[in-house]
Design an enzyme around this catalytic site. Structure first.
Site, PDB file in Angstrom:
ATOM      1  N   SER A  68       0.881  -1.268   0.030  1.00 41.33           N
ATOM      2  CA  SER A  68      -0.261  -0.001   0.030  1.00 41.33           C
ATOM      3  C   SER A  68       0.865   1.459  -0.078  1.00 41.33           C
ATOM      4  O   SER A  68       0.420   2.366   0.640  1.00 41.33           O
ATOM      5  CB  SER A  68      -0.998  -0.263   1.015  1.00 41.33           C
ATOM      6  OG  SER A  68      -0.252  -0.626   2.337  1.00 41.33           O
ATOM      7  N   ARG A 111       7.817   6.057  -3.727  1.00 40.79           N
ATOM      8  CA  ARG A 111       8.045   6.703  -2.312  1.00 40.79           C
ATOM      9  C   ARG A 111       7.227   5.981  -1.059  1.00 40.79           C
ATOM     10  O   ARG A 111       6.215   5.324  -1.207  1.00 40.79           O
ATOM     11  CB  ARG A 111       7.615   8.169  -2.356  1.00 40.79           C
ATOM     12  CG  ARG A 111       6.038   8.429  -2.453  1.00 40.79           C
ATOM     13  CD  ARG A 111       5.626   9.709  -2.337  1.00 40.79           C
ATOM     14  NE  ARG A 111       4.300   9.590  -2.578  1.00 40.79           N
ATOM     15  CZ  ARG A 111       3.741   9.866  -3.790  1.00 40.79           C
ATOM     16  NH1 ARG A 111       4.454  10.469  -4.861  1.00 40.79           N
ATOM     17  NH2 ARG A 111       2.549  10.010  -3.888  1.00 40.79           N
ATOM     18  N   ASP A 142      -3.446  -2.063  -2.419  1.00 38.76           N
ATOM     19  CA  ASP A 142      -4.359  -2.636  -1.562  1.00 38.76           C
ATOM     20  C   ASP A 142      -5.906  -2.111  -2.140  1.00 38.76           C
ATOM     21  O   ASP A 142      -7.076  -2.612  -2.082  1.00 38.76           O
ATOM     22  CB  ASP A 142      -4.298  -2.150   0.023  1.00 38.76           C
ATOM     23  CG  ASP A 142      -4.236  -0.867   0.161  1.00 38.76           C
ATOM     24  OD1 ASP A 142      -3.967  -0.013  -0.607  1.00 38.76           O
ATOM     25  OD2 ASP A 142      -4.193  -0.110   1.531  1.00 38.76           O
TER      26      ASP A 142
HETATM   27 MG    MG Z   1      -5.569  -2.250   4.823  1.00 40.62          MG
END
Ligand code: MG
Ligand code: ADP
Length: 514
Positions: free
Chosen positions: A189, A204, A242
């Site tokens: 994520s 990043r 995600d």
């Molecule tokens: Mg999550």
């Protein structure tokens, strides 16, 4: 620093230790202020009035929402045309949505902002699945360190334990003719420049992570190397964000008659992935240019409006940004997501306690309010407790405040609730800017002869657990001109296990291509 938040969070888990104390917070008592404030007693605002005045600073009007939606759509289009824009619009290389008929068992690793989860997911082929999972908080030492493989080795060890417990045979047969090799979908994520369905370079870190030597590296290769070192029978076949996972998982589970257009996360951070026409992703070079069909695009919307043309800013927002690991970046996320909301509220309460004109907490010295003084000392879940309190005497809020800060009167609780509600409401309305912009940009409401429903999968503790967050977001959607009454045709559905099931679905798609 965001790190401080994790450190203090971990300390809470690991046992009592002196919390990190905010720099610049003096521990002077409140008593002296109470005396000095008596001089202007006649003109003094009540605590409730003070709270209402501060709550106004967090207002984000319908006009502001509409303006920001226009800006968001503009920045989405820029991201489709060029690399390195504020909304990055990262191609996922996933060019189909699940139908619900997918079958098979896949492994998934979800490296979130706070936790890592490893699961095996069995897709049953009828929109349902079964899942075995292990979950662990990510040790803070691996979130910010100078060893690029440290975090990935730790994850690989965790996966090893998972296989030992749930698939011991797979470890004993590894390397033999009977070996069972798992396909694994990796949910990650942070922003990645994806090169294909199974490789991508980190752009990043976000959410307080900062590990040296990983930016620019292929994170799939890093995870695969860690598995190979432990001789685990696993191939990392798909890499997804995600939000892409949430979208895939929702599309798998949703009724066949609806179109899932967006997967959105409101957890530690906030982000969304949506279904785009491949032909519109004009920055993609090579064979895919001008291709027909769809591709899921990960917006990385947490960084919307880096130029600060549309976002509201209070002095508290400025303090948060200045003390963050990434000042000037992720300004949208810093006003919306679970990582920051509790801290915004803490800064407001701290400013009230320090204001000689405000009577709050019965003059108790700040030095006695350890959590209030500790950076990241208030979690966003505190706000959920306040928001969910319907008791006439605010007894639930007072108990929560007592736990987290100190003894609170009815007036104290009332004031803190007013401010907390305003911070949560602003967050939800800003969330509506992103969701609304995707709906406007894709034109999905216009499809389906006016009757078709627009389906959105959402994940994350904030939207799942903060009372009224989704309702407030939906109400704000209705204020967007292009949506209006169409809001009633939008379904926002919490998609549990989105990232795990989504990763399994991505691994399924990847396996078909092998
Ligand atoms: Mg999550
Ligand atoms: P991740 O982002 O790691 O996938 P979550 O979706 O669980 O994990 O989000 C964690 C974030 O949600 C944390 O920032 C936490 O402060 C916030 N959070 C946890 N519980 C609640 C709650 N009840 N209400 C509001 N926010 C919450």
């Amino acid at each position: 620093m965001a790190l401080g938040r994790y450190v203090s969070w971990f300390r809470r888990l690991c046992g009592p230790t002196a919390p990190t104390v905010d720099e610049g917070v003096k521990s002077e008592g409140k008593l002296a202020k109470v005396f000095s404030s008596e001089e202007d007693c006649g003109s003094r605002e009540s605590l409730k009035e003070v709270a209402e005045r501060i709550a106004k600073e967090f207002e984000f009007s319908d006009v502001d929402v509409r303006r920001a939606v226009d800006g968001f759509v503009k920045q989405m289009n820029e991201g489709l045309r060029s690399h390195g824009c504020t909304i990055e619009q990262l191609p996922s290389f996933i060019t189909e949505l699940p139908t619900g008929f997918e079958k098979g068992t896949y492994l998934a690793v979800d490296l979130g902002g706070t936790n890592v989860r490893v699961c095996s997911v069995t897709l049953e082929g009828d929109g349902t699945f079964s899942l075995i999972q292990g979950k662990s908080a990510i040790p803070t030492v691996w979130m910010t360190c100078d060893n690029p493989s440290g975090l990935f080795n730790w994850v690989a060890n965790f996966v090893h334990e998972f296989l030992e417990q749930n698939y011991p045979d797979s470890l004993t047969t590894a390397g033999t003719e009977d070996a069972q090799i798992f396909s694994l979908g990796f949910t990650f994520s942070h922003a990645v420049h994806q090169l294909d369905i199974n490789s991508g370079n980190l752009i990043r870190w976000s959410k307080g992570f900062n590990i040296d030597g990983v930016v620019g590296q292929d994170i799939c290769a890093l995870l695969q190397n860690a598995f190979t070192e432990l001789a685990l029978p696993i191939l990392v076949t798909a890499l997804i964000n995600d939000t892409v996972g949430t979208l895939l998982a929702r599309a798998y589970a949703s009724p066949k008659s609806v179109h899932t257009v967006l997967g959105a996360v409101f957890g530690t951070g906030t982000n969304g992935a949506y279904v785009e026409q491949t032909s519109k992703i004009s920055k993609m070079t090579g064979s895919r240019t001008g291709e027909k069909g769809i591709m899921i695009v990960n917006t990385e919307w947490g960084n919307f409006d880096q130029g600060m043309e549309y976002l509201p800013t209070t002095s508290y927002d400025k303090t948060i940004d200045a003390g963050s690991v990434n000042p000037g970046f992720e300004m949208f996320e810093k006003r919306i997501s679970g990582m920051y909301l509790g801290e915004i509220l803490r800064l407001v309460i701290l400013s009230l306690v320090q204001d000689p004109k405000v009577d709050i907490f019965d003059g108790v010295a700040i030095s006695e309010m350890l959590k209030l003084r500790a950076k990241w000392g208030l979690d966003s879940s505190f706000m959920s407790h306040l928001e969910g309190d319907n008791s006439p005497d605010l007894s639930l809020s007072r108990t929560q405040i007592e736990k987290c800060i100190g003894m609170a009167s009815f007036q104290d609780a009332q004031a803190i609730r007013i401010i907390s509600h305003a911070i949560g409401r602003r967050s939800a309305r800003l969330g509506a800017v992103a969701v609304g912009a995707v709906i406007v940009h894709t034109g999905c409401l216009k499809r389906g002869e006016g009757e078709g429903r627009v389906d959105i999968g959402v994940d994350g503790s904030l939207i799942e657990l903060y009372p009224g967050f989704a309702a407030e977001l939906k109400a704000a959607l209705g204020e967007i001109e292009e949506i209006g009454e169409g809001e009633e045709r939008i379904d926002i559905v919490v998609t549990k296990d989105g990232s795990g099931v989504g990763a399994a679905l991505a691994a399924h798609v990847a396996a078909k291509r092998l």
